[in-house]
Design a protein around this motif. Structure first.
Motif, PDB file in Angstrom:
ATOM      1  N   ASP A  98       0.859  -1.180   0.000  1.00 40.67           N
ATOM      2  CA  ASP A  98       0.000   0.000   0.000  1.00 40.67           C
ATOM      3  C   ASP A  98       0.893   1.227   0.000  1.00 40.67           C
ATOM      4  O   ASP A  98       1.954   1.224   0.645  1.00 40.67           O
ATOM      5  CB  ASP A  98      -0.924   0.001   1.228  1.00 40.67           C
ATOM      6  CG  ASP A  98      -2.111   0.935   1.049  1.00 40.67           C
ATOM      7  OD1 ASP A  98      -1.898   2.172   0.974  1.00 40.67           O
ATOM      8  OD2 ASP A  98      -3.251   0.437   0.974  1.00 40.67           O
ATOM      9  N   ASP A  99       0.487   2.265  -0.702  1.00 40.19           N
ATOM     10  CA  ASP A  99       1.318   3.466  -0.755  1.00 40.19           C
ATOM     11  C   ASP A  99       1.201   4.309   0.504  1.00 40.19           C
ATOM     12  O   ASP A  99       2.012   5.206   0.739  1.00 40.19           O
ATOM     13  CB  ASP A  99       0.955   4.316  -1.987  1.00 40.19           C
ATOM     14  CG  ASP A  99      -0.509   4.737  -1.992  1.00 40.19           C
ATOM     15  OD1 ASP A  99      -1.357   3.930  -1.561  1.00 40.19           O
ATOM     16  OD2 ASP A  99      -0.804   5.858  -2.421  1.00 40.19           O
ATOM     17  N   ASN A 117       4.486   0.083  -3.503  1.00 40.94           N
ATOM     18  CA  ASN A 117       3.848   0.171  -4.816  1.00 40.94           C
ATOM     19  C   ASN A 117       3.937  -1.181  -5.519  1.00 40.94           C
ATOM     20  O   ASN A 117       4.605  -2.106  -5.031  1.00 40.94           O
ATOM     21  CB  ASN A 117       4.469   1.278  -5.669  1.00 40.94           C
ATOM     22  CG  ASN A 117       5.956   1.094  -5.862  1.00 40.94           C
ATOM     23  OD1 ASN A 117       6.413   0.060  -6.372  1.00 40.94           O
ATOM     24  ND2 ASN A 117       6.745   2.103  -5.457  1.00 40.94           N
ATOM     25  N   ASP A 171      -3.174  -2.926  -2.222  1.00 41.25           N
ATOM     26  CA  ASP A 171      -4.085  -1.872  -2.653  1.00 41.25           C
ATOM     27  C   ASP A 171      -4.104  -1.807  -4.176  1.00 41.25           C
ATOM     28  O   ASP A 171      -3.134  -2.172  -4.844  1.00 41.25           O
ATOM     29  CB  ASP A 171      -3.622  -0.535  -2.075  1.00 41.25           C
ATOM     30  CG  ASP A 171      -4.671   0.547  -2.252  1.00 41.25           C
ATOM     31  OD1 ASP A 171      -5.862   0.197  -2.413  1.00 41.25           O
ATOM     32  OD2 ASP A 171      -4.305   1.733  -2.248  1.00 41.25           O
ATOM     33  N   ILE A 172      -5.228  -1.341  -4.736  1.00 44.59           N
ATOM     34  CA  ILE A 172      -5.316  -1.234  -6.194  1.00 44.59           C
ATOM     35  C   ILE A 172      -4.720   0.082  -6.689  1.00 44.59           C
ATOM     36  O   ILE A 172      -3.915   0.104  -7.617  1.00 44.59           O
ATOM     37  CB  ILE A 172      -6.781  -1.362  -6.658  1.00 44.59           C
ATOM     38  CG1 ILE A 172      -7.249  -2.818  -6.501  1.00 44.59           C
ATOM     39  CG2 ILE A 172      -6.936  -0.925  -8.114  1.00 44.59           C
ATOM     40  CD1 ILE A 172      -8.678  -3.065  -6.940  1.00 44.59           C
ATOM     41  N   LYS A 173      -5.096   1.209  -6.045  1.00 39.31           N
ATOM     42  CA  LYS A 173      -4.631   2.512  -6.531  1.00 39.31           C
ATOM     43  C   LYS A 173      -3.325   2.896  -5.840  1.00 39.31           C
ATOM     44  O   LYS A 173      -3.299   3.212  -4.654  1.00 39.31           O
ATOM     45  CB  LYS A 173      -5.699   3.581  -6.275  1.00 39.31           C
ATOM     46  CG  LYS A 173      -6.972   3.374  -7.100  1.00 39.31           C
ATOM     47  CD  LYS A 173      -7.879   4.579  -7.039  1.00 39.31           C
ATOM     48  CE  LYS A 173      -7.253   5.776  -7.757  1.00 39.31           C
ATOM     49  NZ  LYS A 173      -8.185   6.940  -7.801  1.00 39.31           N
ATOM     50  N   ASP A 179       0.236   0.326 -10.381  1.00 38.92           N
ATOM     51  CA  ASP A 179      -0.923   0.076  -9.513  1.00 38.92           C
ATOM     52  C   ASP A 179      -1.065  -1.408  -9.192  1.00 38.92           C
ATOM     53  O   ASP A 179      -0.406  -2.270  -9.782  1.00 38.92           O
ATOM     54  CB  ASP A 179      -2.205   0.647 -10.123  1.00 38.92           C
ATOM     55  CG  ASP A 179      -2.638  -0.053 -11.409  1.00 38.92           C
ATOM     56  OD1 ASP A 179      -2.319  -1.245 -11.578  1.00 38.92           O
ATOM     57  OD2 ASP A 179      -3.310   0.581 -12.248  1.00 38.92           O
ATOM     58  N   THR A 206     -13.717  -2.687 -10.394  1.00 37.33           N
ATOM     59  CA  THR A 206     -12.376  -3.114 -10.787  1.00 37.33           C
ATOM     60  C   THR A 206     -11.938  -4.326  -9.972  1.00 37.33           C
ATOM     61  O   THR A 206     -11.363  -5.286 -10.498  1.00 37.33           O
ATOM     62  CB  THR A 206     -11.360  -1.966 -10.576  1.00 37.33           C
ATOM     63  OG1 THR A 206     -11.811  -0.825 -11.288  1.00 37.33           O
ATOM     64  CG2 THR A 206      -9.976  -2.364 -11.073  1.00 37.33           C
ATOM     65  N   THR A 260      -9.621  -1.914  -2.038  1.00 40.47           N
ATOM     66  CA  THR A 260     -10.157  -0.897  -2.935  1.00 40.47           C
ATOM     67  C   THR A 260     -11.081   0.042  -2.188  1.00 40.47           C
ATOM     68  O   THR A 260     -11.628  -0.303  -1.139  1.00 40.47           O
ATOM     69  CB  THR A 260     -10.928  -1.560  -4.092  1.00 40.47           C
ATOM     70  OG1 THR A 260     -11.420  -0.564  -4.967  1.00 40.47           O
ATOM     71  CG2 THR A 260     -12.098  -2.385  -3.569  1.00 40.47           C
ATOM     72  N   THR A 304     -14.021   1.980  -6.778  1.00 39.89           N
ATOM     73  CA  THR A 304     -13.340   1.042  -7.681  1.00 39.89           C
ATOM     74  C   THR A 304     -13.713  -0.409  -7.398  1.00 39.89           C
ATOM     75  O   THR A 304     -12.959  -1.321  -7.707  1.00 39.89           O
ATOM     76  CB  THR A 304     -11.810   1.218  -7.573  1.00 39.89           C
ATOM     77  OG1 THR A 304     -11.431   1.073  -6.202  1.00 39.89           O
ATOM     78  CG2 THR A 304     -11.366   2.554  -8.104  1.00 39.89           C
TER      79      THR A 304
END
Length: 466
Positions: A14-15, A39, A58-60, A65, A93, A86, A90
């Motif tokens: 996760d960022d 990332n 995490d997706i974003k 991603d 997705t 998410t 999203t």
């Protein structure tokens, strides 16, 4: 080349540092080895380096991603379950990623229990996948000598004979009660012999109708009888360059015994309705649960055939004569049936284990397998005495099978008495703790103690406290 994966390890991607720290704390408290990445690109590097058991991502994220990283990870490391995180916007997705093979997804913000539960489920699936891989590999070696179950002295003697005879072309006669494992011994001999690359053809002689035995074993020519519209090779012909296993050989009719003797002596036979002599190079392993010497005295079996079959005799002892092997079979069958039913491997109580180990097993290994398969399927994670309804304690033999002299009510009373007695023993006679363990009231337990003769009524009435 990457290192072997650490058992119960998780890669957290996760960022946001706060999210990584939160999941790190949850994972480490649950006993996981945790790795961190900020990332998707870093996740790929960490996956290759550490081969985690589970990935939660995490997706974003910037740089790469989570969806792109997932596609690469799933392609290269499909055995690793990936959980995607998410936001509400999203979800579509994440669902699409599930269709592509993601294990699950979490919608942020997720609570501690949700994260802990999805990690546990993902790890369980990973274990099942790993066990499936091991079982597939083990299946190739199922009949290797060192995979026959049993450590008893009687089985050690069987191993020695099997090891010696496997490398020869000698005819083998395997004796033993029904369900004792004679076919396993036959397959083990074949798979450790020079014929291992040839076919292994099994014939259940007792299951073949008498009128079809000859044509099944030796084949027939077109027009040999009504319905014979084409030539058909028999079992011996199909077993050429391999092994034929004649199970229940004592059931063969006299005419077929004569033809079998010819195959043993001359390595040849004629098809039904044929004039051409067929030569075969086939090893014969026979098995029987009958006393063939007694059958010879009764005129039911040829003595010359008996001695041709009995070049190397192997006797498989019944399970009741090798009780020390029973726990090994129990462990093997519980794991096998749980895997086949896609269930977690259940625990087994000491009372149930004692019951299984003391039972006489008239049906041998086959009966034990049937009992355990039913218990694994019907139990809810723990196999206990009530999950073994066909076994009953007696004063003389310890455990005997349920029969017509025992009613179901009697059976259940005996089982209940044994459970209560064992629970009291485990809790040093403390009735409060025993009642709690049995999930009944203390008063109900006291009545049961009197009912089953485990204590005197006067003593029970006076025991208000333990």
């Amino acid at each position: 080349m990457s290192e072997a994966p650490i058992h119960n390890s998780v890669l957290i991607v996760d960022d946001k540092l706060t999210v990584r720290r939160l999941i790190f704390d949850i994972a480490t408290k649950a006993g996981y080895q945790a790795y961190l990445a900020e990332n998707g690109l870093k996740a790929l590097e960490m996956t290759k380096l550490n081969m985690p058991s589970v990935i939660i991502m995490d997706i974003k994220m910037p740089v790469m991603d989570g969806l792109e990283a997932f596609k690469i990870i799933h392609q290269e490391y499909s055995e690793i379950p990936v959980i995607l995180m998410t936001a509400y916007g999203t979800i579509d997705t994440a669902i699409e990623a599930m269709k592509m093979g993601a294990f699950d997804y979490l919608v942020k913000p997720s609570n501690v229990d949700e994260i802990r539960n999805v990690l546990a489920r993902a790890l369980q699936m990973r274990r099942m996948r790993d066990e499936e891989t091991v079982l597939k590999e083990d299946h190739l070696n199922t009949y290797h000598l060192n995979n026959i179950i049993g450590k008893s002295a009687l089985m050690q003697n069987v191993y020695k004979i099997v090891g010696r005879v496997a490398q020869t072309n000698a005819t083998v006669l395997i004796t033993g009660e029904s369900g004792s494992g004679k076919e396993l011994i036959a397959k083990t001999i074949h798979n450790n012999s020079v014929q291992r690359d040839g076919p292994f053809i099994k014939v259940n002689c007792g299951a073949l109708p008498e009128g079809l035995v000859e044509s099944e074993l030796f084949g027939y020519e077109k027009g040999a009888f009504t319905g014979a519209t084409a030539r058909k090779p028999g079992r011996f012909e199909r077993a050429n360059k391999g092994t034929i296993f004649l199970d229940e050989v004592g059931e063969l009719p006299p005419l077929i015994q004569v033809k079998l003797l010819r195959v043993l002596q001359e390595k040849e036979f004629d098809r039904v309705g044929g004039t051409e002599t067929i030569k075969v190079d086939v090893r014969i392993i026979a098995a029987t649960n009958r006393n063939l010497e007694e059958s010879i005295r009764k005129g039911e079996f040829r003595d010359d055939l008996y001695y041709r079959l009995k070049v190397v005799p192997i006797h498989v002892p019944p399970l009741r004569q090798r009780a020390e092997d029973i726990p090994l079979f129990i462990d093997h069958f519980i794991r096998r049936f749980a895997f086949e039913a896609h269930l977690e491997v259940p625990l087994i109580t000491s009372e149930a284990m004692n019951l299984l180990c003391q039972y006489s097993w008239p049906g041998n290994v086959r009966e034990l397998a049937n009992v355990l398969e039913r218990a694994v399927i019907l139990s809810q994670g723990i196999i206990d005495v009530p999950d073994l309804p066909g076994l009953l304690p007696t004063h003389e033999q310890g455990i005997v099978p349920l029969d017509g002299t025992n009613t179901l009510k009697d059976s259940m009373r005996r089982i209940e008495k044994e459970i209560i007695a064992n629970m009291l023993k485990q809790h040093n006679g403390n009735k409060v703790k025993t009642a709690q363990a049995l999930d009944i009231s203390r008063r109900a337990l006291l009545y049961k103690i009197v009912e089953h003769g485990l204590g005197k009524k006067s003593q029970v009435d006076n025991q208000d406290h333990d």
